[in-house]
Design a protein around this motif. Structure first.
Motif, PDB file in Angstrom:
ATOM      1  N   ASP A  64       1.097   3.882  -3.322  1.00 55.60           N
ATOM      2  CA  ASP A  64       0.283   5.094  -2.932  1.00 55.60           C
ATOM      3  C   ASP A  64       1.388   6.149  -3.265  1.00 55.60           C
ATOM      4  OD1 ASP A  64      -2.129   3.810  -2.512  1.00 55.60           O
ATOM      5  OD2 ASP A  64      -2.136   4.204  -0.359  1.00 55.60           O
ATOM      6  N   HIS A  65       2.523   5.922  -2.922  1.00 50.50           N
ATOM      7  CA  HIS A  65       3.658   7.121  -2.878  1.00 50.50           C
ATOM      8  C   HIS A  65       4.677   6.990  -3.520  1.00 50.50           C
ATOM      9  CE1 HIS A  65       1.168   8.714   0.367  1.00 50.50           C
ATOM     10  NE2 HIS A  65       1.207   7.726   0.905  1.00 50.50           N
ATOM     11  N   THR A 115       0.941  -1.076   0.162  1.00 48.47           N
ATOM     12  CA  THR A 115      -0.147   0.185   0.081  1.00 48.47           C
ATOM     13  C   THR A 115       0.853   1.264   0.020  1.00 48.47           C
ATOM     14  OG1 THR A 115      -1.883  -1.185   1.257  1.00 48.47           O
ATOM     15  CG2 THR A 115      -1.836   1.231   1.330  1.00 48.47           C
TER      16      THR A 115
END
Length: 144
Positions: free
Chosen positions: A69-70, A65
């Motif tokens: 996400d980043h 995750t």
């Protein structure tokens, strides 16, 4: 280095796994799993997580995750994963990403892995292999 899986030479029945970034072992019943993330920038250090089968799966989801996400994010940033086991950051605009692993082992508590977005996704792919190894060990498929 190719991903390797083998029985521990001690006769314990544990299954050892070794990859480019992630090493460790699982007991045959997967109630004890050690997952180590090795550093590629500051010497031979590792952040170790002592967990079990479900804990290893949760760590992988947490890391995935965070990366999904980043990792494509531009500029400088620093963001912790949901349970603070991992941090993804970039210290200088345009520089490589830094994955900080905050293990739960007092002797092997923290490591840093640097790379680009593709490199971070390779860590996720390697973690998938680790989880498959744990499942194979639990099913008794690893005998040598």
């Amino acid at each position: 280095m190719p991903y390797k899986v083998f029985q521990a030479p001690t006769g314990s029945g544990n299954v050892v796994f070794e990859g480019d970034v992630i090493n460790g072992y699982t007991t045959p019943d997967a109630k004890k799993v050690k997952v180590q993330f090795f550093s590629n920038d500051r010497g031979y250090v590792a952040a170790a997580f002592h967990t079990d089968r479900e804990g290893a799966k949760a760590l992988k989801r947490e890391l995935e995750t965070l990366v999904n996400d980043h990792a494509a994010r531009a500029g400088t940033f620093s963001v912790d994963s949901a349970n603070r086991n991992f941090k993804l950051s970039r210290e200088i605009d345009g520089a490589r990403l830094i994955l900080t692993c905050n293990g739960n082992d007092a002797m092997q508590g923290r490591s840093f892995h640097r790379g680009d977005e593709a490199g971070m996704k390779k860590v996720i792919e390697e973690f998938d292999k680790v989880l498959a190894t744990i499942e194979d060990a639990l099913a008794g498929k690893i005998t040598d």
